[in-house]
Design a protein around this motif. Structure first.
Motif, PDB file in Angstrom:
ATOM      1  N   UNK A 180       0.836  -1.197   0.000  1.00 27.32           N
ATOM      2  CA  UNK A 180       0.000   0.000   0.000  1.00 27.32           C
ATOM      3  C   UNK A 180       0.871   1.247   0.000  1.00 27.32           C
ATOM      4  N   UNK A 181       0.354   2.299  -0.608  1.00 32.23           N
ATOM      5  CA  UNK A 181       1.071   3.563  -0.643  1.00 32.23           C
ATOM      6  C   UNK A 181       1.005   4.204  -2.012  1.00 32.23           C
ATOM      7  N   UNK A 182       1.185   5.522  -2.051  1.00 29.42           N
ATOM      8  CA  UNK A 182       1.202   6.250  -3.316  1.00 29.42           C
ATOM      9  C   UNK A 182       2.397   5.827  -4.152  1.00 29.42           C
ATOM     10  N   UNK A 183       2.259   5.866  -5.446  1.00 32.36           N
ATOM     11  CA  UNK A 183       3.347   5.435  -6.338  1.00 32.36           C
ATOM     12  C   UNK A 183       4.632   6.216  -6.063  1.00 32.36           C
ATOM     13  N   UNK A 184       4.509   7.499  -5.792  1.00 32.05           N
ATOM     14  CA  UNK A 184       5.679   8.330  -5.552  1.00 32.05           C
ATOM     15  C   UNK A 184       6.459   7.893  -4.312  1.00 32.05           C
ATOM     16  N   UNK A 185       5.770   7.197  -3.405  1.00 29.83           N
ATOM     17  CA  UNK A 185       6.401   6.757  -2.159  1.00 29.83           C
ATOM     18  C   UNK A 185       7.053   5.382  -2.274  1.00 29.83           C
ATOM     19  N   UNK A 186       6.741   4.671  -3.333  1.00 28.27           N
ATOM     20  CA  UNK A 186       7.186   3.284  -3.474  1.00 28.27           C
ATOM     21  C   UNK A 186       8.526   3.208  -4.187  1.00 28.27           C
ATOM     22  N   UNK A 187       9.469   2.482  -3.602  1.00 21.28           N
ATOM     23  CA  UNK A 187      10.786   2.317  -4.216  1.00 21.28           C
ATOM     24  C   UNK A 187      10.696   1.332  -5.375  1.00 21.28           C
ATOM     25  N   UNK A 188      11.690   1.386  -6.238  1.00 19.18           N
ATOM     26  CA  UNK A 188      11.710   0.461  -7.367  1.00 19.18           C
ATOM     27  C   UNK A 188      11.829  -0.973  -6.878  1.00 19.18           C
ATOM     28  N   UNK A 189      12.562  -1.185  -5.813  1.00 14.40           N
ATOM     29  CA  UNK A 189      12.708  -2.524  -5.247  1.00 14.40           C
ATOM     30  C   UNK A 189      11.357  -3.056  -4.753  1.00 14.40           C
ATOM     31  N   UNK A 190      10.585  -2.200  -4.095  1.00  7.78           N
ATOM     32  CA  UNK A 190       9.256  -2.604  -3.625  1.00  7.78           C
ATOM     33  C   UNK A 190       8.339  -2.921  -4.797  1.00  7.78           C
ATOM     34  N   UNK A 191       8.404  -2.099  -5.824  1.00  9.21           N
ATOM     35  CA  UNK A 191       7.574  -2.302  -7.016  1.00  9.21           C
ATOM     36  C   UNK A 191       7.866  -3.656  -7.651  1.00  9.21           C
ATOM     37  N   UNK A 192       9.149  -3.924  -7.855  1.00 12.54           N
ATOM     38  CA  UNK A 192       9.550  -5.181  -8.496  1.00 12.54           C
ATOM     39  C   UNK A 192       9.149  -6.384  -7.651  1.00 12.54           C
ATOM     40  N   UNK A 193       9.363  -6.297  -6.340  1.00 12.48           N
ATOM     41  CA  UNK A 193       9.035  -7.417  -5.460  1.00 12.48           C
ATOM     42  C   UNK A 193       7.543  -7.708  -5.464  1.00 12.48           C
ATOM     43  N   UNK A 194       6.711  -6.640  -5.507  1.00 17.41           N
ATOM     44  CA  UNK A 194       5.272  -6.845  -5.546  1.00 17.41           C
ATOM     45  C   UNK A 194       4.854  -7.608  -6.794  1.00 17.41           C
ATOM     46  N   UNK A 195       5.365  -7.208  -7.951  1.00 10.57           N
ATOM     47  CA  UNK A 195       5.002  -7.879  -9.192  1.00 10.57           C
ATOM     48  C   UNK A 195       5.623  -9.268  -9.293  1.00 10.57           C
ATOM     49  N   UNK A 196       6.829  -9.431  -8.775  1.00  9.10           N
ATOM     50  CA  UNK A 196       7.482 -10.747  -8.777  1.00  9.10           C
ATOM     51  C   UNK A 196       6.664 -11.748  -7.961  1.00  9.10           C
ATOM     52  N   UNK A 197       6.142 -11.305  -6.847  1.00 14.07           N
ATOM     53  CA  UNK A 197       5.392 -12.207  -5.967  1.00 14.07           C
ATOM     54  C   UNK A 197       3.980 -12.437  -6.466  1.00 14.07           C
ATOM     55  N   UNK A 198       3.240 -11.350  -6.643  1.00 13.83           N
ATOM     56  CA  UNK A 198       1.805 -11.461  -6.923  1.00 13.83           C
ATOM     57  C   UNK A 198       1.476 -11.885  -8.346  1.00 13.83           C
ATOM     58  N   UNK A 199       2.310 -11.492  -9.300  1.00 12.56           N
ATOM     59  CA  UNK A 199       2.001 -11.808 -10.698  1.00 12.56           C
ATOM     60  C   UNK A 199       2.967 -12.819 -11.309  1.00 12.56           C
ATOM     61  N   UNK A 203       0.890  -7.669   7.941  1.00 10.77           N
ATOM     62  CA  UNK A 203       2.231  -7.920   7.435  1.00 10.77           C
ATOM     63  C   UNK A 203       2.574  -7.078   6.209  1.00 10.77           C
ATOM     64  N   UNK A 204       1.581  -6.550   5.540  1.00 12.29           N
ATOM     65  CA  UNK A 204       1.825  -5.852   4.287  1.00 12.29           C
ATOM     66  C   UNK A 204       2.512  -4.509   4.518  1.00 12.29           C
ATOM     67  N   UNK A 205       3.493  -4.202   3.697  1.00 14.15           N
ATOM     68  CA  UNK A 205       4.199  -2.928   3.846  1.00 14.15           C
ATOM     69  C   UNK A 205       3.356  -1.741   3.397  1.00 14.15           C
ATOM     70  N   UNK A 206       3.575  -0.609   4.037  1.00 15.74           N
ATOM     71  CA  UNK A 206       2.899   0.634   3.677  1.00 15.74           C
ATOM     72  C   UNK A 206       3.966   1.688   3.412  1.00 15.74           C
ATOM     73  N   UNK A 207       3.978   2.219   2.208  1.00  9.71           N
ATOM     74  CA  UNK A 207       4.942   3.260   1.841  1.00  9.71           C
ATOM     75  C   UNK A 207       4.296   4.626   2.058  1.00  9.71           C
ATOM     76  N   UNK A 208       4.954   5.497   2.787  1.00  9.88           N
ATOM     77  CA  UNK A 208       4.370   6.793   3.121  1.00  9.88           C
ATOM     78  C   UNK A 208       5.107   7.937   2.437  1.00  9.88           C
ATOM     79  N   UNK A 209       4.376   9.017   2.208  1.00  7.41           N
ATOM     80  CA  UNK A 209       4.919  10.235   1.606  1.00  7.41           C
ATOM     81  C   UNK A 209       4.031  11.373   2.114  1.00  7.41           C
TER      82      UNK A 209
END
Length: 270
Positions: A86-105, A185-191
């Motif tokens: 969870x979190x706005x796109x601007x708050x999410x690191x590239x590593x978090x983005x990749x890990x989310x898609x690697x796991x869920x998709x 357990x889910x991470x939350x990215x804040x900005x």
């Protein structure tokens, strides 16, 4: 002969509930998880085999599937491993983005691909995937999580045409809010620019009274595995059913306006 189901993400939540339910129904269960050494329940059930599997590790996926198929038959694969970022796109690191898609998709895609040749050869088999109501509608501060679930939707529908000619089915379970550990357990990215929206949306989620249990979703999974239909999507949970029905009734733009009003203090439609 008893049927066998292969489950990913079986250490908690829907995966664990499904493993227990299928075992109670007389199925053989292969329950996979990243840290099987921490499991204290499933490894005590006679017809459940607990194996290590990290769905972001392609080599481990291939080796685990090969090992399983060398010793037993599999009838259903339940792709359940996943989490919500969870979190706005601007708050999410590239590593978090990749890990989310690697796991869920990509984890779902790779596990499925590993089993397809086996199912194709025996001209039978079924894939079931844990999707989400977030794969049916986009919600605030969840763009990457929602993207992973929307990807599952398009991928499953497209793949269904490839698989049907070989007697292989593919189905998606789409629950709304579920009372599992995923929320904790889910991470939350804040900005700071988006904190107000994030807090407002998370507050609505926290106040929701329409929360389905993991056991209730497991029942839907069992129904999908045994109903003998070619049904593609199983929207489940009162909140998800109500939300999706509303979206279809009012259309995309009115639905988005309703979400915006909810953020501003209006009535929740989730």
């Amino acid at each position: 002969m008893n049927k066998t189901i292969f489950i990913t993400g079986a250490s908690s939540g829907i995966g664990k509930a499904a493993a227990k339910l299928f075992s109670e129904k007389g199925w053989n269960v292969i329950a996979t998880m990243r840290n099987p050494e921490k499991e204290t329940e499933l490894n005590k059930i006679q017809n459940v085999t607990v194996l290590k599997l990290d769905v972001t590790n392609l080599k481990q996926i291939q080796e685990t599937v090969q090992k399983v198929l060398e010793t037993r038959e599999v009838d259903v694969v339940f792709n359940n491993a996943g989490y919500a970022l969870m979190g706005a796109l601007e708050a999410i690191s590239d590593e978090q983005l990749v890990d989310q898609m690697e796991t869920n998709f990509l984890g779902v895609v790779r596990v499925t691909k590993a089993f397809i040749p086996y199912f194709r050869e025996k001209n039978a088999g079924l894939f079931i995937t844990t999707g989400s109501s977030a794969g049916l509608a986009g919600f605030p501060v969840g763009s990457i999580y929602d993207a992973s679930k929307w990807a599952i939707e398009g991928w499953s529908e497209s793949l269904s045409f490839e698989l049907a000619q070989f007697g292989i089915g593919i189905k998606t379970i789409e629950p709304g809010l579920v009372a599992t550990e995923i929320g904790n357990k889910s991470p939350v990215a804040t900005h700071p620019a988006y904190d107000e929206m994030l807090n407002s949306f998370m507050s609505f989620i926290g106040q929701s009274k329409e929360i389905t249990t993991a056991e209730q979703i497991a029942e839907v999974v069992y129904g999908a595995a045994t109903d003998g239909t070619k049904k593609l999507r199983y929207v489940c949970g009162e909140d998800a059913i109500a939300m999706y029905t509303h979206r279809l009734a009012v259309g995309d733009e009115v639905f988005r306006e309703d979400i915006q009003q909810m953020l501003e203090g209006g009535t929740s439609i989730i």
